[in-house]
Design a protein around this motif. Sequence first.
Motif, PDB file in Angstrom:
ATOM      1  N   ASP A   1       0.822  -1.212   0.000  1.00 23.12           N
ATOM      2  CA  ASP A   1       0.000   0.000   0.000  1.00 23.12           C
ATOM      3  C   ASP A   1       0.855   1.261   0.000  1.00 23.12           C
ATOM      4  O   ASP A   1       0.465   2.280  -0.590  1.00 23.12           O
ATOM      5  CB  ASP A   1      -0.932   0.004   1.219  1.00 23.12           C
ATOM      6  N   VAL A   2       1.992   1.208   0.667  1.00 25.19           N
ATOM      7  CA  VAL A   2       2.875   2.378   0.685  1.00 25.19           C
ATOM      8  C   VAL A   2       3.319   2.729  -0.732  1.00 25.19           C
ATOM      9  O   VAL A   2       3.433   3.911  -1.096  1.00 25.19           O
ATOM     10  CB  VAL A   2       4.092   2.111   1.590  1.00 25.19           C
ATOM     11  N   HIS A   3       3.536   1.713  -1.559  1.00 23.84           N
ATOM     12  CA  HIS A   3       3.974   1.948  -2.934  1.00 23.84           C
ATOM     13  C   HIS A   3       2.789   2.220  -3.863  1.00 23.84           C
ATOM     14  O   HIS A   3       2.780   3.202  -4.615  1.00 23.84           O
ATOM     15  CB  HIS A   3       4.759   0.735  -3.450  1.00 23.84           C
ATOM     16  N   VAL A   4       1.786   1.319  -3.823  1.00 17.50           N
ATOM     17  CA  VAL A   4       0.699   1.393  -4.804  1.00 17.50           C
ATOM     18  C   VAL A   4      -0.155   2.643  -4.603  1.00 17.50           C
ATOM     19  O   VAL A   4      -0.569   3.296  -5.577  1.00 17.50           O
ATOM     20  CB  VAL A   4      -0.172   0.122  -4.711  1.00 17.50           C
TER      21      VAL A   4
ATOM     22  N   LEU B   1      18.539   5.420 -26.376  1.00 19.11           N
ATOM     23  CA  LEU B   1      18.215   5.207 -24.972  1.00 19.11           C
ATOM     24  C   LEU B   1      16.721   4.991 -24.809  1.00 19.11           C
ATOM     25  O   LEU B   1      15.909   5.593 -25.521  1.00 19.11           O
ATOM     26  CB  LEU B   1      18.640   6.414 -24.120  1.00 19.11           C
ATOM     27  N   PHE B   2      16.342   4.122 -23.859  1.00 13.55           N
ATOM     28  CA  PHE B   2      14.941   3.950 -23.507  1.00 13.55           C
ATOM     29  C   PHE B   2      14.836   3.671 -22.012  1.00 13.55           C
ATOM     30  O   PHE B   2      15.804   3.268 -21.355  1.00 13.55           O
ATOM     31  CB  PHE B   2      14.277   2.836 -24.326  1.00 13.55           C
ATOM     32  N   LEU B   3      13.638   3.902 -21.470  1.00 10.59           N
ATOM     33  CA  LEU B   3      13.369   3.749 -20.040  1.00 10.59           C
ATOM     34  C   LEU B   3      12.131   2.872 -19.867  1.00 10.59           C
ATOM     35  O   LEU B   3      11.092   3.127 -20.485  1.00 10.59           O
ATOM     36  CB  LEU B   3      13.138   5.123 -19.399  1.00 10.59           C
ATOM     37  N   ILE B   4      12.260   1.812 -19.037  1.00  8.26           N
ATOM     38  CA  ILE B   4      11.128   0.951 -18.685  1.00  8.26           C
ATOM     39  C   ILE B   4      11.086   0.856 -17.171  1.00  8.26           C
ATOM     40  O   ILE B   4      12.008   0.333 -16.549  1.00  8.26           O
ATOM     41  CB  ILE B   4      11.252  -0.459 -19.298  1.00  8.26           C
ATOM     42  N   THR B   5      10.000   1.371 -16.546  1.00 11.09           N
ATOM     43  CA  THR B   5       9.908   1.405 -15.094  1.00 11.09           C
ATOM     44  C   THR B   5       8.495   1.082 -14.646  1.00 11.09           C
ATOM     45  O   THR B   5       7.531   1.257 -15.406  1.00 11.09           O
ATOM     46  CB  THR B   5      10.311   2.796 -14.561  1.00 11.09           C
ATOM     47  N   ASN B   6       8.360   0.621 -13.425  1.00 12.80           N
ATOM     48  CA  ASN B   6       7.043   0.368 -12.835  1.00 12.80           C
ATOM     49  C   ASN B   6       6.462   1.602 -12.163  1.00 12.80           C
ATOM     50  O   ASN B   6       5.298   1.587 -11.741  1.00 12.80           O
ATOM     51  CB  ASN B   6       7.124  -0.768 -11.813  1.00 12.80           C
ATOM     52  N   SER B   7       7.237   2.655 -12.036  1.00 14.32           N
ATOM     53  CA  SER B   7       6.775   3.865 -11.357  1.00 14.32           C
ATOM     54  C   SER B   7       5.865   4.683 -12.273  1.00 14.32           C
ATOM     55  O   SER B   7       5.969   4.609 -13.503  1.00 14.32           O
ATOM     56  CB  SER B   7       7.968   4.707 -10.915  1.00 14.32           C
ATOM     57  N   PRO B   8       4.959   5.527 -11.696  1.00 22.68           N
ATOM     58  CA  PRO B   8       4.057   6.356 -12.518  1.00 22.68           C
ATOM     59  C   PRO B   8       4.798   7.525 -13.172  1.00 22.68           C
ATOM     60  O   PRO B   8       5.881   7.914 -12.740  1.00 22.68           O
ATOM     61  CB  PRO B   8       3.018   6.838 -11.510  1.00 22.68           C
ATOM     62  N   PHE B   9       4.173   8.077 -14.200  1.00 18.93           N
ATOM     63  CA  PHE B   9       4.840   9.110 -15.001  1.00 18.93           C
ATOM     64  C   PHE B   9       5.120  10.366 -14.190  1.00 18.93           C
ATOM     65  O   PHE B   9       6.210  10.943 -14.282  1.00 18.93           O
ATOM     66  CB  PHE B   9       3.985   9.453 -16.221  1.00 18.93           C
ATOM     67  N   SER B  10       4.167  10.836 -13.398  1.00 17.58           N
ATOM     68  CA  SER B  10       4.368  12.091 -12.671  1.00 17.58           C
ATOM     69  C   SER B  10       5.559  11.999 -11.729  1.00 17.58           C
ATOM     70  O   SER B  10       6.345  12.957 -11.590  1.00 17.58           O
ATOM     71  CB  SER B  10       3.104  12.447 -11.887  1.00 17.58           C
ATOM     72  N   PHE B  11       5.727  10.850 -11.087  1.00 16.21           N
ATOM     73  CA  PHE B  11       6.855  10.648 -10.170  1.00 16.21           C
ATOM     74  C   PHE B  11       8.177  10.617 -10.936  1.00 16.21           C
ATOM     75  O   PHE B  11       9.156  11.269 -10.543  1.00 16.21           O
ATOM     76  CB  PHE B  11       6.641   9.335  -9.417  1.00 16.21           C
ATOM     77  N   VAL B  12       8.221   9.892 -12.055  1.00 14.70           N
ATOM     78  CA  VAL B  12       9.439   9.804 -12.859  1.00 14.70           C
ATOM     79  C   VAL B  12       9.771  11.163 -13.466  1.00 14.70           C
ATOM     80  O   VAL B  12      10.937  11.584 -13.504  1.00 14.70           O
ATOM     81  CB  VAL B  12       9.278   8.737 -13.961  1.00 14.70           C
ATOM     82  N   ASP B  13       8.767  11.873 -13.931  1.00 15.44           N
ATOM     83  CA  ASP B  13       8.986  13.165 -14.584  1.00 15.44           C
ATOM     84  C   ASP B  13       9.630  14.162 -13.627  1.00 15.44           C
ATOM     85  O   ASP B  13      10.591  14.855 -13.981  1.00 15.44           O
ATOM     86  CB  ASP B  13       7.651  13.698 -15.107  1.00 15.44           C
ATOM     87  N   LYS B  14       9.139  14.241 -12.408  1.00 11.82           N
ATOM     88  CA  LYS B  14       9.707  15.190 -11.446  1.00 11.82           C
ATOM     89  C   LYS B  14      11.122  14.792 -11.043  1.00 11.82           C
ATOM     90  O   LYS B  14      12.001  15.652 -10.890  1.00 11.82           O
ATOM     91  CB  LYS B  14       8.815  15.276 -10.215  1.00 11.82           C
ATOM     92  N   GLY B  15      11.343  13.486 -10.879  1.00 18.52           N
ATOM     93  CA  GLY B  15      12.687  13.056 -10.517  1.00 18.52           C
ATOM     94  C   GLY B  15      13.695  13.289 -11.628  1.00 18.52           C
ATOM     95  O   GLY B  15      14.826  13.739 -11.368  1.00 18.52           O
ATOM     96  N   MET B  16      13.328  13.010 -12.877  1.00 20.71           N
ATOM     97  CA  MET B  16      14.250  13.210 -13.996  1.00 20.71           C
ATOM     98  C   MET B  16      14.510  14.694 -14.246  1.00 20.71           C
ATOM     99  O   MET B  16      15.623  15.084 -14.618  1.00 20.71           O
ATOM    100  CB  MET B  16      13.697  12.547 -15.245  1.00 20.71           C
TER     101      MET B  16
ATOM    102  N   ILE C   1       8.623   4.163 -21.067  1.00 14.23           N
ATOM    103  CA  ILE C   1       7.496   3.302 -20.725  1.00 14.23           C
ATOM    104  C   ILE C   1       7.358   3.292 -19.211  1.00 14.23           C
ATOM    105  O   ILE C   1       8.298   2.918 -18.500  1.00 14.23           O
ATOM    106  CB  ILE C   1       7.691   1.871 -21.256  1.00 14.23           C
ATOM    107  N   VAL C   2       6.190   3.704 -18.695  1.00 14.18           N
ATOM    108  CA  VAL C   2       5.950   3.774 -17.258  1.00 14.18           C
ATOM    109  C   VAL C   2       4.876   2.759 -16.873  1.00 14.18           C
ATOM    110  O   VAL C   2       4.145   2.254 -17.726  1.00 14.18           O
ATOM    111  CB  VAL C   2       5.534   5.201 -16.844  1.00 14.18           C
ATOM    112  N   GLN C   3       4.795   2.476 -15.565  1.00 15.14           N
ATOM    113  CA  GLN C   3       3.840   1.504 -15.029  1.00 15.14           C
ATOM    114  C   GLN C   3       3.817   0.240 -15.890  1.00 15.14           C
ATOM    115  O   GLN C   3       2.767  -0.278 -16.277  1.00 15.14           O
ATOM    116  CB  GLN C   3       2.439   2.129 -14.956  1.00 15.14           C
ATOM    117  N   ALA C   4       5.015  -0.278 -16.145  1.00 20.10           N
ATOM    118  CA  ALA C   4       5.165  -1.406 -17.068  1.00 20.10           C
ATOM    119  C   ALA C   4       4.738  -2.729 -16.450  1.00 20.10           C
ATOM    120  O   ALA C   4       4.544  -3.705 -17.177  1.00 20.10           O
ATOM    121  CB  ALA C   4       6.623  -1.494 -17.527  1.00 20.10           C
ATOM    122  N   ASP C   5       4.630  -2.794 -15.142  1.00 20.81           N
ATOM    123  CA  ASP C   5       4.238  -4.026 -14.449  1.00 20.81           C
ATOM    124  C   ASP C   5       5.250  -5.147 -14.708  1.00 20.81           C
ATOM    125  O   ASP C   5       4.888  -6.273 -15.047  1.00 20.81           O
ATOM    126  CB  ASP C   5       2.836  -4.460 -14.870  1.00 20.81           C
ATOM    127  N   LYS C   6       6.521  -4.830 -14.510  1.00 19.78           N
ATOM    128  CA  LYS C   6       7.550  -5.877 -14.584  1.00 19.78           C
ATOM    129  C   LYS C   6       7.434  -6.780 -13.346  1.00 19.78           C
ATOM    130  O   LYS C   6       7.065  -6.301 -12.272  1.00 19.78           O
ATOM    131  CB  LYS C   6       8.950  -5.234 -14.627  1.00 19.78           C
TER     132      LYS C   6
END
Length: 740
Positions: free
Chosen positions: A445-448, A484-499, A515-520
């Motif tokens: 729950d802390v993550h999702v 270069l490409f990016l595949i992550t399970n994190s949401p876009f808004s979180f990745v965008d602010k960090g990058m 690619i975000v929220q890829a569900d790896k």
Amino acid sequence: MAAPPPPPPGPRARSQSERRLARDPAPRAPHLPRGLPSLGNSRAEGRGRRPRDAARDGSPRLIGQGGAEGRGGGGAVVRDHRVLPPPAAPPAAAAPPEGPPRGRRSPPGPRRPPPRSAPRPLASRRGAARPPRTARRGLAARRVLPRAGAAGSGAEPRPCAGCPSGTMALGMAALRRGGGAAPRLLAVAVSCQSCRPRASQCPGDGGHGQPKDQQPAAPGRARRGAEPGPAAGSPPLPAEGADTKTYLWARYHEMKKLVYDLLPPGVCNLLNPATIYANNEISLGDIEIYGFDYDYTLAQYSNLLHSMIFNTARDILIEQFKYPEGLGKYDYIPGFAIRGLHYDVQKSLLMKIDAFHYVQLGTAYRGLKPVPDEEVIELYGGTQHIPLYQMSDFYGKGPSLKQFMDIFSLPEMTLLSSVIDYFITHGIEFDQVHLYKDISDAIRDVHVKGVMYKWIEKDLEQYILHGDEIYAVLNRLVNHKKKLFLITNSPFSFVDKGMKHMVGKNWRDLFDMVIVQADKPNFFTDRRKPFRKLDEDGSLQWDKINQLEKGKIYKEGNLFDFLRLTGWRGSKVLYFGDHLYSDLADLMLRHGWRTGAIVPELETEIRIINTEQYMHSLTWQQALTGLLERMQMYQDAESKQVLLEWMKERQEIRSLTKNLFNPQFGSIFRTFHNPTYFSRRLVRFSDIYMASISCLLNYDVNFTFYPRRTPLQHEAPLWMDQLCTGCMKTPFLEEMVHIR
């Protein structure tokens, strides 16, 4: 008036060694490889000749680095760190013939060749009797060994003829150079000494300058005249008249002194934490496409994040799952757990397992307290081994065992142990399966629910580390025409602010696709989820995806559509991630991509390895292990007691070395000596591994990584740590000779 020329020399009398070889040639022992000197050939040079390592000025010389002691040298002798006086002169005998004594060089002066009218006889030129072919091979093998200088000259010691290579010389030279192989070669040098009996006798040799028939017999063993000498696996023989207990402790103290004498101050700091380590040969020049995960790959987080995850999940247990409020007194314990541990749900055991599925004793915890070794063995049916069918599945999840493989699992393991500790302390009964599921749901729950993402977005400067280095890595790759490409399970808004914080607001221009929220790891195995496009604000679009455009953001999808739309297949793709299962396993095994593992713990562990305490502890532990292996043949009561004391000390050293990394569980890469289960997966699923992605800045974009040759046990002469002790795996070789 000039002295008259000397008379022409007559036929030279054969030496004692030559007469013995002519009378009883030594055949090659059947258990030695062809081309190596046999047990009898180490004395083929004879006793009357001056050894090549003897000092010519009467100064002390070293014994034991090959060659007979000789009876022609007049200097003092260094034996077992003791300087002995020069040997007494032999009793007077008949006057020797004119000229220099045999075995010594002629005094300086012009050499006078014999007159042509009196040629030397053939027997004198070639020797009265040539040694057998095997003896000549033994002589040749010994002549190519490097010569040792006199004591105190600084020359490297000469390796003994009974060892496969000059390990002492190699170890000393490597330590002086400060190369990466120095600790291993040092351990070899120590082990090499442990395989030599007193007076530097090599295994299988009758002693330098002393024939086998004059050697003292081993205690409790009658020597038969026709029986061959001790084989390569036989124990060294104590000095005549000395009891084995005294001899064993003498060898022990000699070894201990040698370990500390051979470790110079500069032997530490040999490893660089910024190094990239290779499991498989890979050339960056062949890589055209670089892929990245986000969390703990591009974005490295501070340890403060673990405390926040622990506290939030603990509060969820109390408020939503109605767990006792007394849990609120527990705080996160930094450094309690390490990555790669297994948790047995049915037994409530958190433990470290090695690559062979054995529990490392002393690393099993129920709650916050260790479980005695005897109880652990009893819980698993009288063994430390856990059957494979009970282990985790391919992704570290199973019906009874779960492996914690990502860094986010550190607060989960600590919370799990804290809750169990509270229940046990207060005598509260609980169902192990329900407890594990409740804690897993609270952590999820802390993550999702995005709680963790909100903390980081509010204070990027506090939580994200090494942002400037990430921009340097990505910009360098783009400048060299890499995709270069990016595949992550994190949401876009979180990745965008960090990058944007690490790279800048135009960070998407560096990537061909994101690619975000890829569900790896389902992204790599499930074909059912299609890609969906996001607009600039992160809102979902409904159009069908027929191509993946540069700079666009996509959600979900699957790897099979990714490969079809991009054509990026095989070994030209290199993908980096921190989770060995979710990020790397399928890409390596099923799709042939090259993979790089990010292991942040590597930096801390290398700094510990570089400490003087670790270096001394590990080297002495290896030396003591070599002594135990070599001396275990002594089975009298006193010797057994000595060996038991050594084994107890070895266990104490192993525990001390483990505690340097983590008091509870030790290193994430090793148990006491075996690789951990985590290490096994790391080697299997990654071509290269490193502490952070910024390590790429230390290498050229066309650099080729070459892995070290992986040693196998049957390659003992090539495996540094077992170079000498590896030949002791057949202690009854002497009896096998008779069978053959």
